[in-house]
Scaffold this motif. Structure first.
Motif, mmCIF file in Angstrom:
data_model
loop_
_atom_site.group_PDB
_atom_site.id
_atom_site.type_symbol
_atom_site.label_atom_id
_atom_site.label_comp_id
_atom_site.label_asym_id
_atom_site.label_seq_id
_atom_site.Cartn_x
_atom_site.Cartn_y
_atom_site.Cartn_z
ATOM 1 N N LEU A 154 -39.249 -38.677 16.505
ATOM 2 C CA LEU A 154 -39.644 -39.759 17.590
ATOM 3 C C LEU A 154 -39.031 -39.354 18.764
ATOM 4 N N SER A 155 -37.771 -39.140 18.793
ATOM 5 C CA SER A 155 -37.142 -38.542 19.946
ATOM 6 C C SER A 155 -37.733 -37.505 20.758
ATOM 7 N N ARG A 156 -37.828 -36.529 19.886
ATOM 8 C CA ARG A 156 -38.408 -35.378 20.590
ATOM 9 C C ARG A 156 -39.751 -35.520 21.024
ATOM 10 N N LEU A 157 -40.564 -36.342 20.374
ATOM 11 C CA LEU A 157 -42.088 -36.431 20.833
ATOM 12 C C LEU A 157 -41.963 -37.475 22.341
ATOM 13 N N THR A 158 -40.904 -38.086 22.103
ATOM 14 C CA THR A 158 -40.857 -39.100 23.701
ATOM 15 C C THR A 158 -40.654 -38.158 24.625
ATOM 16 N N ASP A 159 -39.325 -37.295 24.205
ATOM 17 C CA ASP A 159 -38.929 -36.440 25.176
ATOM 18 C C ASP A 159 -40.079 -35.482 25.813
ATOM 19 N N GLY A 162 -43.020 -35.984 26.268
ATOM 20 C CA GLY A 162 -44.032 -36.955 26.690
ATOM 21 C C GLY A 162 -45.467 -37.153 25.806
ATOM 22 N N PHE A 163 -45.379 -37.146 24.307
ATOM 23 C CA PHE A 163 -46.286 -37.546 23.618
ATOM 24 C C PHE A 163 -46.237 -39.198 23.430
ATOM 25 N N LEU A 164 -45.099 -39.628 23.320
ATOM 26 C CA LEU A 164 -44.981 -41.124 22.999
ATOM 27 C C LEU A 164 -44.196 -41.651 24.270
ATOM 28 N N ARG A 165 -44.468 -42.999 24.289
ATOM 29 C CA ARG A 165 -43.604 -43.882 24.857
ATOM 30 C C ARG A 165 -42.965 -44.892 23.981
ATOM 31 N N CYS A 166 -41.606 -45.162 24.337
ATOM 32 C CA CYS A 166 -40.755 -45.998 23.612
ATOM 33 C C CYS A 166 -40.524 -47.201 24.424
ATOM 34 N N ASP A 167 -40.728 -48.180 23.712
ATOM 35 C CA ASP A 167 -40.326 -49.711 24.624
ATOM 36 C C ASP A 167 -39.311 -50.358 23.557
ATOM 37 N N LYS A 168 -38.072 -50.833 24.089
ATOM 38 C CA LYS A 168 -37.223 -51.404 23.338
ATOM 39 C C LYS A 168 -37.236 -52.778 23.298
ATOM 40 N N GLU A 169 -37.269 -53.458 22.313
ATOM 41 C CA GLU A 169 -37.466 -55.083 22.083
ATOM 42 C C GLU A 169 -36.195 -55.328 21.252
ATOM 43 N N GLY A 170 -35.101 -56.022 21.914
ATOM 44 C CA GLY A 170 -33.888 -56.344 21.105
ATOM 45 C C GLY A 170 -33.330 -54.987 20.368
ATOM 46 N N ARG A 171 -33.447 -55.157 19.174
ATOM 47 C CA ARG A 171 -32.760 -53.756 18.568
ATOM 48 C C ARG A 171 -33.921 -52.896 17.908
ATOM 49 N N GLN A 172 -35.154 -53.296 18.199
ATOM 50 C CA GLN A 172 -36.352 -52.425 17.574
ATOM 51 C C GLN A 172 -36.999 -51.541 18.861
ATOM 52 N N ASN A 173 -37.301 -50.328 18.430
ATOM 53 C CA ASN A 173 -38.091 -49.582 19.311
ATOM 54 C C ASN A 173 -39.591 -49.451 18.655
ATOM 55 N N TYR A 174 -40.477 -49.506 19.782
ATOM 56 C CA TYR A 174 -41.783 -49.492 19.423
ATOM 57 C C TYR A 174 -42.362 -48.068 20.153
ATOM 58 N N TYR A 175 -43.087 -47.620 19.157
ATOM 59 C CA TYR A 175 -43.559 -46.274 19.861
ATOM 60 C C TYR A 175 -45.107 -46.378 20.101
ATOM 61 N N THR A 176 -45.450 -46.016 21.319
ATOM 62 C CA THR A 176 -47.315 -45.934 21.712
ATOM 63 C C THR A 176 -47.607 -44.486 22.110
ATOM 64 N N ASP A 208 -45.437 -28.366 13.182
ATOM 65 C CA ASP A 208 -45.992 -29.135 12.084
ATOM 66 C C ASP A 208 -45.547 -30.393 11.911
ATOM 67 N N ALA A 209 -44.243 -30.700 11.680
ATOM 68 C CA ALA A 209 -43.576 -31.983 11.478
ATOM 69 C C ALA A 209 -43.833 -32.929 12.363
ATOM 70 N N GLU A 210 -43.776 -32.528 13.449
ATOM 71 C CA GLU A 210 -44.002 -33.467 15.027
ATOM 72 C C GLU A 210 -45.451 -33.972 14.921
ATOM 73 N N LEU A 211 -46.433 -32.980 14.476
ATOM 74 C CA LEU A 211 -47.642 -33.454 14.448
ATOM 75 C C LEU A 211 -47.798 -33.939 13.246
ATOM 76 N N ALA A 212 -47.463 -34.345 12.291
ATOM 77 C CA ALA A 212 -47.484 -35.117 10.966
ATOM 78 C C ALA A 212 -47.125 -36.415 11.276
ATOM 79 N N VAL A 213 -46.079 -36.486 12.390
ATOM 80 C CA VAL A 213 -45.910 -37.943 12.714
ATOM 81 C C VAL A 213 -46.863 -38.497 13.636
ATOM 82 N N MET A 214 -47.022 -37.670 14.616
ATOM 83 C CA MET A 214 -48.077 -38.077 15.364
ATOM 84 C C MET A 214 -49.641 -38.707 14.792
#
Length: 126
Positions: A47-52, A54-68, A9-15
């Motif tokens: 976000l880390s769990r969702l990325t692991d 395969g639900f999200l992609r994490c792109d790092k730009e400088g010190r900021q992470n962007y999630y898709t 439920d918590a990860e679904l809420a984030v998605m």
């Protein structure tokens, strides 16, 4: 679509927050839009769990992470709907509707909406 596990439920809420925003999004944007009172560290953990998973992609730009999102909300809904129907009703839509009706969960308006939906989709193939 590749096989992904059902989200807690918590990860679904984030998605759901991510799907509602215009991706890519930052952890801060997600934390700001969530209805939960989560700390930044909790959001980052999800976000880390969702990325692991395969639900999200994490792109790092400088010190900021962007999630898709890598799966659309519609795709997830369709997959979970099929899974729910199989697990609880043996794949029978009739059994699902009988259960909802018997529990008093379907109003007259709900039933009318279902009729309209079925009429509009009659004859369409998957």
């Amino acid at each position: 679509m590749e096989k992904r596990k059902r989200l807690p439920d918590a990860e679904l809420a984030v998605m759901q927050v991510i799907w509602a925003l215009e991706p890519p999004v930052t952890a801060a944007e997600i934390q700001q839009k969530t209805v939960k009172d989560w700390k930044a560290t909790s959001v980052l953990t999800f976000l880390s769990r969702l990325t692991d998973k395969g639900f999200l992609r994490c792109d790092k730009e400088g010190r900021q992470n962007y999630y898709t999102p890598l799966i659309s909300q519609q795709d997830y809904l369709e997959r979970e709907s099929r899974s729910f129907l199989e697990r609880l009703c043996g794949g029978s839509v009739k059994n699902l509707m009988a259960g909802l009706s018997g529990a008093g969960a379907l109003s007259e308006r709900d039933m009318e909406e279902l009729r309209e939906f079925l009429d509009a989709h009659a004859g369409q193939e998957e």
